[in-house]
Design a protein around this motif. Structure first.
Motif, PDB file in Angstrom:
ATOM      1  N   ARG A  69     -11.204   2.730 -15.268  1.00 50.27           N
ATOM      2  CA  ARG A  69     -10.569   2.461 -13.971  1.00 50.27           C
ATOM      3  C   ARG A  69     -11.304   1.357 -13.213  1.00 50.27           C
ATOM      4  N   GLU A 105     -11.555  -0.999  -9.784  1.00 49.60           N
ATOM      5  CA  GLU A 105     -12.579  -0.682  -8.788  1.00 49.60           C
ATOM      6  C   GLU A 105     -13.761  -1.652  -8.858  1.00 49.60           C
ATOM      7  N   ASP A 158      -3.645   6.448  -1.407  1.00 45.38           N
ATOM      8  CA  ASP A 158      -5.073   6.226  -1.527  1.00 45.38           C
ATOM      9  C   ASP A 158      -5.366   5.268  -2.679  1.00 45.38           C
ATOM     10  N   ALA A 159      -5.744   4.040  -2.333  1.00 45.80           N
ATOM     11  CA  ALA A 159      -6.102   2.997  -3.305  1.00 45.80           C
ATOM     12  C   ALA A 159      -4.960   2.677  -4.260  1.00 45.80           C
ATOM     13  N   LEU A 160      -3.725   2.888  -3.833  1.00 41.56           N
ATOM     14  CA  LEU A 160      -2.570   2.598  -4.676  1.00 41.56           C
ATOM     15  C   LEU A 160      -1.704   1.519  -4.052  1.00 41.56           C
ATOM     16  N   GLU A 161      -1.054   0.735  -4.912  1.00 39.82           N
ATOM     17  CA  GLU A 161      -0.115  -0.287  -4.474  1.00 39.82           C
ATOM     18  C   GLU A 161       1.175  -0.135  -5.282  1.00 39.82           C
ATOM     19  N   SER A 177       0.853  -1.184   0.000  1.00 40.11           N
ATOM     20  CA  SER A 177       0.000   0.000   0.000  1.00 40.11           C
ATOM     21  C   SER A 177       0.893   1.240   0.000  1.00 40.11           C
ATOM     22  N   VAL A 232       0.361   8.019 -12.740  1.00 45.81           N
ATOM     23  CA  VAL A 232      -0.769   7.296 -12.167  1.00 45.81           C
ATOM     24  C   VAL A 232      -1.040   7.766 -10.741  1.00 45.81           C
ATOM     25  N   ALA A 233       0.018   7.983  -9.962  1.00 45.66           N
ATOM     26  CA  ALA A 233      -0.163   8.390  -8.568  1.00 45.66           C
ATOM     27  C   ALA A 233      -0.806   9.769  -8.449  1.00 45.66           C
ATOM     28  N   ASP A 260      -6.869  -2.950 -13.807  1.00 46.26           N
ATOM     29  CA  ASP A 260      -5.787  -2.562 -12.906  1.00 46.26           C
ATOM     30  C   ASP A 260      -4.900  -1.597 -13.714  1.00 46.26           C
ATOM     31  N   LYS A 292       0.254   0.628  -8.941  1.00 42.04           N
ATOM     32  CA  LYS A 292      -0.983   0.051  -9.485  1.00 42.04           C
ATOM     33  C   LYS A 292      -2.184   0.634  -8.758  1.00 42.04           C
ATOM     34  N   HIS A 293      -3.186   1.001  -9.534  1.00 41.91           N
ATOM     35  CA  HIS A 293      -4.500   1.290  -8.964  1.00 41.91           C
ATOM     36  C   HIS A 293      -5.386   0.105  -9.314  1.00 41.91           C
TER      37      HIS A 293
END
Length: 496
Positions: A113, A79, A48-51, A45, A101-102, A117, A75-76
């Protein structure tokens, strides 16, 4: 000056630098191509919703059992129910896909989205991946904004060329010393193989990809190398893979001259326009401003000098997007008053510089990648002929765009690739998006790329600015339908 980058950020618009977690690398691959694709990244992680994750790649794909480098990814996750991965490259060369992307991946539709991914990665040589490094911030300031060894010499003379060559040679030597062997392995050919490795790592049988500007060159070369692995490829702001370095400079110089004329035409309709007279007369005023700072550079409040090269960068930066043209009003007003600060600020945004610090290594990576992608040989007579041609095609800015071959002729590594066309024979349909008023990647390049690709489908945006996805509802609808359903238009929708 090559300007094939993605959209430049304007003063005050730079996102906060992305906080990347400490890398957790997978086990080292066994030195085979298959082994690299079998890596299991540790996704952490990172917002916010990112890896985020890091993986290995070989320094030299011709020797995969040799030295290793690392690639940084973000990576997002989809959803909704994921249909696979969508890799994104914002351009450059040298732009960070991770930062893109971030920072919110401008323009990518919510439904896309939800279904994909979305993955950004920093290509080799860039950002959080094993990166090119050349100079510290004060040294880079001097290289980009200093007046240089050629100051006072006649432009294009043998003495001027020798001085410019020596300066470029020193820069290349600094890059080689600080970067090491990686400097010879950051060309697009290696990045294409990295991208196929990443496709394998995420487990997708085919590559789904959204590339902007220089990112279209990566995508086109991928389609040619691995046509059977092409999924849904969108190439927006297309480059023509056949163009030489000089052809790129010539077409971009022509494109930015035309974009500047479009700004002038718009400006002269307004009462508050800082220019006056006819369009030709106003263009001459801009040319006189460039000549003025060329003959007598202005000093900014921080001590840096505004010469013609930096002034031209300041002019070009807002021309990437019609929504930024208002910066040019203030630029021309302030420079006419002898104030260099806004011009320097605009150039800073182009180079990713903020408060005296360079936020990334994009400027250094830009040169390193281009010099491996474009074969050049130093020929003084030919460069003089080319400089004259640039002035013919762009009377206002062309005289400040010549002699670009010097930088790569002085580079410590020779180009690793030839500029040849692509076919992508056997690939699934590929969407090629071109904007008629794009100054950085002229529309004719999109037409040419779509013609070269056996399965290329041209989508036209009749408008101004660099790249179209996210700028036009019609373009968005066409691209989203393709990414979500694989549907291509039966004929060019001619969006406007």
């Amino acid at each position: 000056m090559l300007a094939t980058g993605g959209c430049a950020l304007l003063p005050g618009s730079a996102p906060e630098p992305f906080e990347r977690p400490k890398p957790i690398l997978p086990s080292e691959p066994d030195g085979t191509r298959e082994g690299f694709q079998q890596q299991e990244p540790t996704w952490q992680s990172c917002g916010d919703a990112l890896e985020c994750a890091d993986v290995y790649a070989p320094l030299d794909w011709d020797d995969p059992s040799g030295e290793l480098i690392t690639l940084n990814l973000v990576k997002h996750p989809a959803e909704g129910d994921s249909v696979g991965s969508l890799f994104v490259n914002p351009g450059g060369p040298g732009a960070s896909g991770v930062e893109y992307v971030a920072s919110g991946w401008r323009g990518i539709d919510e439904q896309v989205r939800r279904s994909y991914d979305v993955i950004g990665w920093d290509p080799r040589g860039v950002g959080g991946s094993s990166a090119v490094s050349c100079l510290d911030a004060p040294e880079l300031d001097d290289y980009l904004f200093g007046l240089g060894d050629a100051e006072g010499l006649e432009v294009g003379s043998d003495a001027w060329i020798d001085a410019a060559f020596s300066e470029s040679e020193r820069f290349g030597s600094a890059c080689a010393e600080r970067t090491g062997p990686l400097l010879g392995h950051v060309g697009t050919g290696s990045t294409v193989q990295d991208l196929d490795m990443l496709r394998g790592i995420v487990g997708d049988p085919k590559l789904n990809y959204l590339g902007f500007s220089y990112g279209t060159y990566i995508g086109a070369r991928y389609a040619d190398a691995y046509p059977d692995r092409v999924g849904r490829l969108v190439l927006d702001g297309a480059m023509d893979p056949q163009t030489t370095q000089f052809e790129v400079v010539r077409e971009q110089t022509r494109g930015f001259e035309l974009a500047l004329r479009a700004y002038v035409e718009d400006c002269l309709k307004r009462d508050d326009c800082p220019l006056s007279g006819s369009v030709d007369g106003a263009m001459e005023q801009i040319g006189e401003m460039l000549d003025g700072v060329d003959a007598q550079p202005l000093r900014g409040s921080d001590g840096r000098m505004l010469g013609a090269g930096t002034m031209l960068t300041a002019i070009i930066t807002p021309l990437y997007s019609q929504g930024s043209w208002s910066y040019l009003d203030t630029l021309f007003e302030t420079v006419a008053e002898g104030d260099a600060d806004l011009a320097l600020s605009l150039a800073d945004s182009y180079y990713g510089r903020q408060d005296g610090v360079y936020l990334d290594n994009s400027t250094e990576a830009f040169t390193a990648i281009n010099c491996l992608d474009y074969p050049v040989e130093l020929d003084n007579a030919r460069m003089r002929e080319q400089a004259a041609e640039l002035q013919r095609v762009a009377p206002t800015i062309g005289r400040f765009q010549g002699y670009g071959d010097i930088g790569c002729a002085a580079w410590p590594y020779k180009a690793a690739a030839e500029r040849v066309g692509v076919t992508g024979a056997g690939a699934d349909p590929i969407l090629v998006v071109g904007t008629t008023g794009d100054p950085a990647t002229p529309y004719r390049w999109a037409v040419s790329l779509a013609d070269q690709l056996e399965s290329g489908v041209l989508v036209t945006y009749r408008g101004e600015g660099h790249t179209a996805y996210g700028e036009s509802a019609c373009i968005n609808k066409t691209v989203d339908r393709y990414l979500l359903h694989g549907t291509v238009p039966e004929q060019d929708p001619q969006c406007s």
